[in-house]
Design a protein around this motif. Structure first.
Motif, PDB file in Angstrom:
ATOM      1  N   VAL A   1       0.844  -1.188   0.000  1.00 44.02           N
ATOM      2  CA  VAL A   1       0.000   0.000   0.000  1.00 44.02           C
ATOM      3  C   VAL A   1       0.885   1.246   0.000  1.00 44.02           C
ATOM      4  CG1 VAL A   1      -1.825   1.241   1.230  1.00 44.02           C
ATOM      5  CG2 VAL A   1      -1.766  -1.267   1.272  1.00 44.02           C
ATOM      6  N   ALA A   2       0.574   2.183  -0.869  1.00 44.04           N
ATOM      7  CA  ALA A   2       1.314   3.442  -0.900  1.00 44.04           C
ATOM      8  C   ALA A   2       1.044   4.246   0.367  1.00 44.04           C
ATOM      9  CB  ALA A   2       0.925   4.252  -2.135  1.00 44.04           C
ATOM     10  N   GLY A   3       2.044   5.019   0.790  1.00 41.93           N
ATOM     11  CA  GLY A   3       1.874   5.843   1.977  1.00 41.93           C
ATOM     12  C   GLY A   3       0.679   6.773   1.898  1.00 41.93           C
ATOM     13  N   PRO A   4       0.493   7.523   0.795  1.00 41.60           N
ATOM     14  CA  PRO A   4      -0.678   8.392   0.691  1.00 41.60           C
ATOM     15  C   PRO A   4      -2.001   7.621   0.720  1.00 41.60           C
ATOM     16  CG  PRO A   4       0.993   9.045  -0.895  1.00 41.60           C
ATOM     17  CD  PRO A   4       1.442   7.742  -0.315  1.00 41.60           C
ATOM     18  N   MET A   5      -2.028   6.422   0.152  1.00 44.86           N
ATOM     19  CA  MET A   5      -3.248   5.614   0.223  1.00 44.86           C
ATOM     20  C   MET A   5      -3.538   5.220   1.666  1.00 44.86           C
ATOM     21  SD  MET A   5      -5.857   4.059  -1.082  1.00 44.86           S
ATOM     22  CE  MET A   5      -5.770   3.717  -2.847  1.00 44.86           C
ATOM     23  N   LEU A   6      -2.511   4.817   2.404  1.00 39.76           N
ATOM     24  CA  LEU A   6      -2.722   4.459   3.800  1.00 39.76           C
ATOM     25  C   LEU A   6      -3.188   5.673   4.597  1.00 39.76           C
ATOM     26  CD1 LEU A   6      -2.555   2.241   5.925  1.00 39.76           C
ATOM     27  CD2 LEU A   6      -0.152   2.859   6.306  1.00 39.76           C
ATOM     28  N   ARG A   7      -2.649   6.849   4.272  1.00 38.19           N
ATOM     29  CA  ARG A   7      -3.102   8.072   4.950  1.00 38.19           C
ATOM     30  C   ARG A   7      -4.574   8.337   4.654  1.00 38.19           C
ATOM     31  NH1 ARG A   7      -2.160  10.949   9.423  1.00 38.19           N
ATOM     32  NH2 ARG A   7      -2.493  13.185   9.134  1.00 38.19           N
ATOM     33  N   ALA A   8      -4.979   8.163   3.384  1.00 38.41           N
ATOM     34  CA  ALA A   8      -6.386   8.345   3.027  1.00 38.41           C
ATOM     35  C   ALA A   8      -7.267   7.322   3.738  1.00 38.41           C
ATOM     36  CB  ALA A   8      -6.553   8.228   1.505  1.00 38.41           C
TER      37      ALA A   8
ATOM     38  N   THR B   1       3.686   3.493  11.926  1.00 39.09           N
ATOM     39  CA  THR B   1       2.542   2.992  11.154  1.00 39.09           C
ATOM     40  C   THR B   1       2.681   3.266   9.668  1.00 39.09           C
ATOM     41  OG1 THR B   1       0.134   2.785  11.250  1.00 39.09           O
ATOM     42  CG2 THR B   1       1.030   5.033  11.215  1.00 39.09           C
ATOM     43  N   TYR B   2       3.512   4.262   9.276  1.00 34.33           N
ATOM     44  CA  TYR B   2       3.766   4.534   7.871  1.00 34.33           C
ATOM     45  C   TYR B   2       5.177   4.078   7.503  1.00 34.33           C
ATOM     46  CZ  TYR B   2      -0.445   7.374   8.115  1.00 34.33           C
ATOM     47  OH  TYR B   2      -1.743   7.795   8.304  1.00 34.33           O
ATOM     48  N   PHE B   3       5.257   3.144   6.556  1.00 32.29           N
ATOM     49  CA  PHE B   3       6.497   2.661   5.957  1.00 32.29           C
ATOM     50  C   PHE B   3       7.323   1.748   6.864  1.00 32.29           C
ATOM     51  CE2 PHE B   3       5.687   6.801   3.860  1.00 32.29           C
ATOM     52  CZ  PHE B   3       5.537   6.346   2.550  1.00 32.29           C
ATOM     53  N   HIS B   4       6.893   1.482   8.104  1.00 33.42           N
ATOM     54  CA  HIS B   4       7.720   0.653   9.001  1.00 33.42           C
ATOM     55  C   HIS B   4       6.863  -0.274   9.855  1.00 33.42           C
ATOM     56  CE1 HIS B   4      11.226   3.073   7.940  1.00 33.42           C
ATOM     57  NE2 HIS B   4      10.476   4.139   8.138  1.00 33.42           N
ATOM     58  N   ARG B   5       5.834  -0.830   9.299  1.00 32.32           N
ATOM     59  CA  ARG B   5       4.908  -1.625  10.104  1.00 32.32           C
ATOM     60  C   ARG B   5       5.495  -2.952  10.570  1.00 32.32           C
ATOM     61  NH1 ARG B   5      -1.429  -1.050   8.866  1.00 32.32           N
ATOM     62  NH2 ARG B   5      -1.568   1.118   9.530  1.00 32.32           N
ATOM     63  N   GLU B   6       6.530  -3.444   9.891  1.00 31.26           N
ATOM     64  CA  GLU B   6       7.132  -4.693  10.339  1.00 31.26           C
ATOM     65  C   GLU B   6       7.719  -4.562  11.747  1.00 31.26           C
ATOM     66  OE1 GLU B   6      10.319  -2.350   8.246  1.00 31.26           O
ATOM     67  OE2 GLU B   6       8.190  -2.782   7.965  1.00 31.26           O
ATOM     68  N   LYS B   7       8.008  -3.346  12.187  1.00 32.33           N
ATOM     69  CA  LYS B   7       8.545  -3.133  13.536  1.00 32.33           C
ATOM     70  C   LYS B   7       7.499  -3.337  14.622  1.00 32.33           C
ATOM     71  CE  LYS B   7      11.967   0.291  12.022  1.00 32.33           C
ATOM     72  NZ  LYS B   7      12.453   1.697  12.210  1.00 32.33           N
ATOM     73  N   LEU B   8       6.241  -3.415  14.254  1.00 35.55           N
ATOM     74  CA  LEU B   8       5.187  -3.518  15.247  1.00 35.55           C
ATOM     75  C   LEU B   8       4.907  -4.949  15.678  1.00 35.55           C
ATOM     76  CD1 LEU B   8       2.723  -0.846  13.828  1.00 35.55           C
ATOM     77  CD2 LEU B   8       4.512  -0.585  15.549  1.00 35.55           C
ATOM     78  N   LEU B   9       5.626  -5.910  15.095  1.00 39.09           N
ATOM     79  CA  LEU B   9       5.549  -7.271  15.601  1.00 39.09           C
ATOM     80  C   LEU B   9       6.377  -7.380  16.875  1.00 39.09           C
ATOM     81  CD1 LEU B   9       5.905  -9.456  12.394  1.00 39.09           C
ATOM     82  CD2 LEU B   9       3.867  -9.093  13.756  1.00 39.09           C
ATOM     83  N   PRO B  10       6.046  -8.311  17.755  1.00 35.35           N
ATOM     84  CA  PRO B  10       6.852  -8.490  18.970  1.00 35.35           C
ATOM     85  C   PRO B  10       8.318  -8.713  18.625  1.00 35.35           C
ATOM     86  CG  PRO B  10       4.839  -9.769  19.102  1.00 35.35           C
ATOM     87  CD  PRO B  10       4.906  -9.225  17.700  1.00 35.35           C
TER      88      PRO B  10
END
Length: 476
Positions: A11-18, A50-59
């Motif tokens: 997902v593009a960053g602007p799409m996720l923002r929308a 939450t934008y461009f680095h969501r893999e960091k949100l895993l334990p």
């Protein structure tokens, strides 16, 4: 539509923002997230990663390294594609908002994609992607109007859920035993059911819809979804076996589910699964036996490019199937054997048209049994994709090498699983150097006669022009 109608994993960053702005405008409900570093979907949206680095949100534990690599990706795939899962959709409200923004121009009036706080590198990426999203939004009213006037049928492929979805038994174990990953896949399945699958065959979901209604009602009673009801619904969907469907047209159209009823390898759990298991293939055979003609929608081509399939087989041998998306009908010996036996059955349809996508290039093959060339008559027609294209230079070399190594007279054909079949490519008009593969984003058009045989096969480029795939000469 043969799959990847949305890319929930890229997902593009602007799409996720929308998406996040639309969630707020419509008051879509939040949900608790078990197994994540954030407690719920609201914390997810507010998290700086939450934008461009969501893999960091895993334990952040060693046991989840396999999950990060297999599920969230971010791993370069140098031969065929690149995984960009850093904005992977997670919550149900995110996936539902994605569908609203992809299918209809109306919701774009409620959002402005104001840039969030980002690092300098991410900000540059955001601006580049914003230009592409703006172009998409400008064309969406015309696309919506066109689709409103023609019947639409769809089936999922992997990107509607996540890249390499159910690739192998090991992938399934790694993903479904982790509550957070299981929820991500389940949320995408719920959204697919409501926004795509239900419209194909509403009666198939009669037993599932009450659970969705109950989940919706529980969400309306508080600020957070009821986790137990959501998890129970996801459990039901992961066991559901009614995603496929048949249209009683003339000829009939059989749309295959090649994602959820897979033939898992018994020798090595990391090897790619067969695209359909024995039971699902048997049901498919019973559906078409006795028919004079049939149109089959298979997301992945049943008859693909032999050289590319060989490369995938080599990577699989060395334990790296994820690197090359090693998913094709010939990758699993058992599934390939049963599929080819269906074509050789004495009561199989005389005319067999296979419509496929998935591979990001287009082609058409005439396929005949070597010992019985008159019947069945099989056509593999692949149109892919509406937006994506294969790397041009790489595909030119693969196309050229495939012509050298796997020409109809080549002895290498006898080492393939399809050695009892003669596969003759149709040459696209406008080719420059004998290409068999057409590498332009667009959409396919196929005209059938009353007997179910294709009389015209075209590929309309998304920009301008296109090509036809005329019937091959006898000596090709």
């Amino acid at each position: 539509m043969t799959g990847d109608q949305i890319y929930a994993d890229d997902v593009a960053g602007p799409m996720l923002r929308a998406i996040h702005e639309l969630i707020g405008c419509l008051g879509l409900y939040d949900e608790a997230l078990n197994g994540s570093l954030v407690n719920d979907s609201k914390e997810l949206r507010d998290n700086p990663d939450t934008y461009f680095h969501r893999e960091k949100l895993l334990p952040d534990v060693r046991s989840n390294e396999a999950l990060i690599e297999r599920f969230f990706g971010g791993v370069r795939k140098p031969v065929f594609s690149t995984a960009n899962a850093h904005n992977h959709l997670i919550s149900l409200s995110e996936v539902m908002a994605m569908y609203l923004l992809v299918w209809s121009p109306v919701c774009w009036r409620l959002v402005d994609m104001k840039q969030p706080v980002l690092s300098a590198g991410d900000a540059n990426t955001y601006l580049e992607q914003r230009a592409a999203i703006d172009e998409f939004v400008s064309g969406l009213p015309r696309a919506a109007r066109a689709l409103a006037h023609i019947p639409n049928y769809m089936i999922f492929d992997d990107h509607d859920i996540t890249d390499d979805w159910n690739l192998s038994a090991l992938w399934e174990t790694t993903t479904y035993e982790h509550p957070f990953a299981r929820r991500i896949v389940g949320n995408a399945l719920i959204a697919y059911l409501l926004c795509q699958g239900w419209g194909n065959n509403p009666d198939a979901f009669d037993d599932i819809l009450p659970s969705i209604q109950a989940l919706s009602e529980s969400a309306g009673q508080g600020a957070v979804y009821c986790p137990s009801r959501q998890d129970a619904l996801i459990d039901d969907l992961l066991q559901f076996e009614g995603w496929h469907y048949t249209l009683k047209t003339s000829p009939i159209i059989v749309v295959l589910d090649s994602r959820t009823r897979r033939w898992r390898s018994e020798l090595n759990r990391a090897r790619p699964s067969g695209l359909m298991d024995w039971e699902a293939l048997t049901e498919f055979q019973q559906e078409i036996i006795g028919q004079k003609a049939v149109v089959v929608v298979s997301p992945a081509p049943m008859f693909g490019v032999k050289l590319i399939e060989t490369i995938q087989q080599v990577f699989t041998f060395f334990g790296k199937p994820l690197v090359v998306d090693a998913e094709n009908w010939m990758a699993h010996r058992g599934a390939a054997s049963v599929l080819l036996n269906i074509f050789r059955h004495s009561r199989t349809p005389e005319n067999f048209v296979i419509l496929s996508g998935d591979v990001h290039y287009s082609f058409a093959y005439d396929v005949r049994l070597r010992h019985r060339p008159d019947q069945p008559r099989i056509w593999q027609i692949t149109s892919s994709g509406i937006k994506n294209e294969f790397p041009h230079t790489l595909l030119e070399w693969l196309d050229r090498m495939n012509r050298w190594l796997y020409a109809p007279w080549s002895p290498l054909n006898w080492f393939t699983k399809r050695r009892r079949m003669r596969v003759t490519p149709r040459l696209p008009e406008g080719r420059e150097a004998g290409e068999r593969l057409w590498n332009n984003a667009g959409i396919g058009v196929v005209d059938l006669d009353r007997e179910g045989s294709p009389t015209n096969i075209e590929q309309l480029n998304s920009r301008s022009g296109g090509t036809r795939f005329p019937q091959p000469d006898c000596d090709q």
